[in-house]
Design a protein around this motif. Structure first.
Motif, PDB file in Angstrom:
ATOM      1  N   ALA A   1      -7.422  12.459   5.007  1.00 19.56           N
ATOM      2  CA  ALA A   1      -6.762  13.264   3.971  1.00 19.56           C
ATOM      3  C   ALA A   1      -6.497  14.679   4.482  1.00 19.56           C
ATOM      4  O   ALA A   1      -5.446  15.273   4.186  1.00 19.56           O
ATOM      5  N   LYS A   2      -7.444  15.222   5.248  1.00 17.04           N
ATOM      6  CA  LYS A   2      -7.241  16.557   5.820  1.00 17.04           C
ATOM      7  C   LYS A   2      -6.128  16.531   6.862  1.00 17.04           C
ATOM      8  O   LYS A   2      -5.320  17.464   6.961  1.00 17.04           O
TER       9      LYS A   2
ATOM     10  N   HIS B   1      -1.081  17.814   7.728  1.00 17.19           N
ATOM     11  CA  HIS B   1      -0.459  18.360   8.942  1.00 17.19           C
ATOM     12  C   HIS B   1       0.352  17.310   9.708  1.00 17.19           C
ATOM     13  O   HIS B   1       0.801  17.581  10.831  1.00 17.19           O
ATOM     14  N   VAL B   2       0.520  16.142   9.121  1.00 17.94           N
ATOM     15  CA  VAL B   2       1.304  15.093   9.783  1.00 17.94           C
ATOM     16  C   VAL B   2       2.774  15.512   9.826  1.00 17.94           C
ATOM     17  O   VAL B   2       3.300  16.081   8.862  1.00 17.94           O
TER      18      VAL B   2
ATOM     19  N   LEU C   1       0.838  -1.197   0.000  1.00 18.93           N
ATOM     20  CA  LEU C   1       0.000   0.000   0.000  1.00 18.93           C
ATOM     21  C   LEU C   1       0.873   1.246   0.000  1.00 18.93           C
ATOM     22  O   LEU C   1       1.963   1.249   0.568  1.00 18.93           O
ATOM     23  N   ASN C   2       0.388   2.292  -0.654  1.00 18.42           N
ATOM     24  CA  ASN C   2       1.172   3.535  -0.670  1.00 18.42           C
ATOM     25  C   ASN C   2       1.213   4.165   0.721  1.00 18.42           C
ATOM     26  O   ASN C   2       0.514   3.742   1.644  1.00 18.42           O
ATOM     27  N   VAL C   3       2.028   5.198   0.859  1.00 18.25           N
ATOM     28  CA  VAL C   3       2.281   5.807   2.164  1.00 18.25           C
ATOM     29  C   VAL C   3       0.995   6.318   2.807  1.00 18.25           C
ATOM     30  O   VAL C   3       0.751   6.090   4.003  1.00 18.25           O
ATOM     31  N   PHE C   4       0.160   6.993   2.035  1.00 14.66           N
ATOM     32  CA  PHE C   4      -1.074   7.539   2.605  1.00 14.66           C
ATOM     33  C   PHE C   4      -1.988   6.435   3.113  1.00 14.66           C
ATOM     34  O   PHE C   4      -2.580   6.549   4.198  1.00 14.66           O
ATOM     35  N   MET C   5      -2.144   5.369   2.324  1.00 14.16           N
ATOM     36  CA  MET C   5      -3.036   4.285   2.734  1.00 14.16           C
ATOM     37  C   MET C   5      -2.524   3.580   3.988  1.00 14.16           C
ATOM     38  O   MET C   5      -3.303   3.141   4.826  1.00 14.16           O
TER      39      MET C   5
ATOM     40  N   CYS D   1     -19.701   7.180  10.518  1.00 13.16           N
ATOM     41  CA  CYS D   1     -19.085   7.643   9.265  1.00 13.16           C
ATOM     42  C   CYS D   1     -18.862   6.482   8.297  1.00 13.16           C
ATOM     43  O   CYS D   1     -18.534   5.362   8.718  1.00 13.16           O
ATOM     44  N   THR D   2     -19.030   6.763   7.035  1.00 21.85           N
ATOM     45  CA  THR D   2     -18.731   5.760   6.007  1.00 21.85           C
ATOM     46  C   THR D   2     -17.224   5.710   5.777  1.00 21.85           C
ATOM     47  O   THR D   2     -16.478   6.596   6.216  1.00 21.85           O
ATOM     48  N   GLN D   3     -16.787   4.675   5.078  1.00 19.44           N
ATOM     49  CA  GLN D   3     -15.366   4.544   4.746  1.00 19.44           C
ATOM     50  C   GLN D   3     -14.882   5.757   3.952  1.00 19.44           C
ATOM     51  O   GLN D   3     -13.786   6.270   4.194  1.00 19.44           O
ATOM     52  N   GLN D   4     -15.699   6.222   3.029  1.00 16.31           N
ATOM     53  CA  GLN D   4     -15.331   7.368   2.207  1.00 16.31           C
ATOM     54  C   GLN D   4     -15.147   8.631   3.052  1.00 16.31           C
ATOM     55  O   GLN D   4     -14.212   9.408   2.850  1.00 16.31           O
TER      56      GLN D   4
END
Length: 248
Positions: free
Chosen positions: A84-85, A89-90, A53-57, A74-77
């Motif tokens: 993502a927001k 700021h990570v 998986l890529n870094v974000f995932m 909340c849904t997965q989306q």
């Protein structure tokens, strides 16, 4: 082979066929062939190594359980949007560690993929090619059939037996399966006298003569409009060429 096929089906300079339409249909066909190849490989080969998986995932998965507790409805989306927001700021060190982890996983993946490709035998590759050729021709045949229908190709005439079946369809018992019903009609047809069959034979002959006139007129019209490559004789010869190429 598939590109040539679509040039035959949708010539760029053909009547009423624009270039953008041609390339859109060509792209769709290439996607279909790629999907066919993947499905064939799944049936013949062992599973491929999975990409990491890529870094974000990876970051999302690390936060997923926590977010589910905070936002149970909340849904997965929606959760992905929230992460993502946060991602913007990570801390850089966290991203760097995730990137390092990803690169290590990707290096392992590349080696596994190389080993996987090297493990595929010549027999497996040949079997994949044979199956792909069969599937390609089936796909092309379906596409040609659809295109011919769009161009108004006359339908083949009904046979004497099918006319007989149509005459008897109202008498079908709902408790009898279609297969058994047709089987029984086949036996009944076989035992009919020539006198009883003559009406259906005559009607079928008349439909056949009408079809010959209509198909000849249609083929002449196809040639005038630049669709001669869709005619049966041309398609048959092309199919034979493709088979010969594959054998070689």
């Amino acid at each position: 082979m598939i590109i040539t096929s679509w040039r035959l089906l949708f010539p760029i300079n053909g009547v009423n066929l624009c270039t953008s339409f041609y390339y859109r249909r060509l792209a769709t066909t290439q996607e279909s062939i790629s999907k066919l190849k993947r499905n064939i490989e799944k049936n013949i080969l062992p599973p491929k190594p999975k990409k990491p998986l890529n870094v974000f995932m990876q970051y999302f998965l690390s936060m997923k359980d926590k977010l589910h507790k905070e936002y149970p409805n909340c849904t997965q989306q929606d959760l992905v949007k929230k992460v993502a927001k946060q991602w913007a700021h990570v801390e850089p060190t966290v991203k760097q560690n995730l990137q390092k982890q990803y690169m290590e996983q990707h290096s392992v993946y590349k080696q596994k993929l190389m080993d996987y490709k090297n493990s595929i035998t010549d027999d497996q590759q040949m079997l994949i090619k044979k199956e792909l050729v069969k599937k390609e021709h089936a796909l092309e045949k379906s596409q040609v059939k659809q295109k011919l229908a769009e161009l108004g190709k006359p339908k083949r005439p009904l046979t004497a037996f099918i006319l007989f079946v149509q005459d008897n369809k109202m008498s079908k018992d709902s408790h009898v399966s279609q297969q058994d019903w047709l089987s029984n009609l086949g036996k009944e047809w076989k035992n009919l006298t020539m006198e009883a069959k003559s009406k259906y034979i005559t009607d079928a002959a008349q439909l056949s003569e009408k079809y010959k006139v209509e198909i000849k007129k249609w083929e002449e019209n196809m040639i005038r409009e630049g669709h001669q490559d869709l005619l049966k004789s041309t398609l048959k010869s092309k199919h034979d060429v493709d088979i010969d190429k594959h054998k070689k």
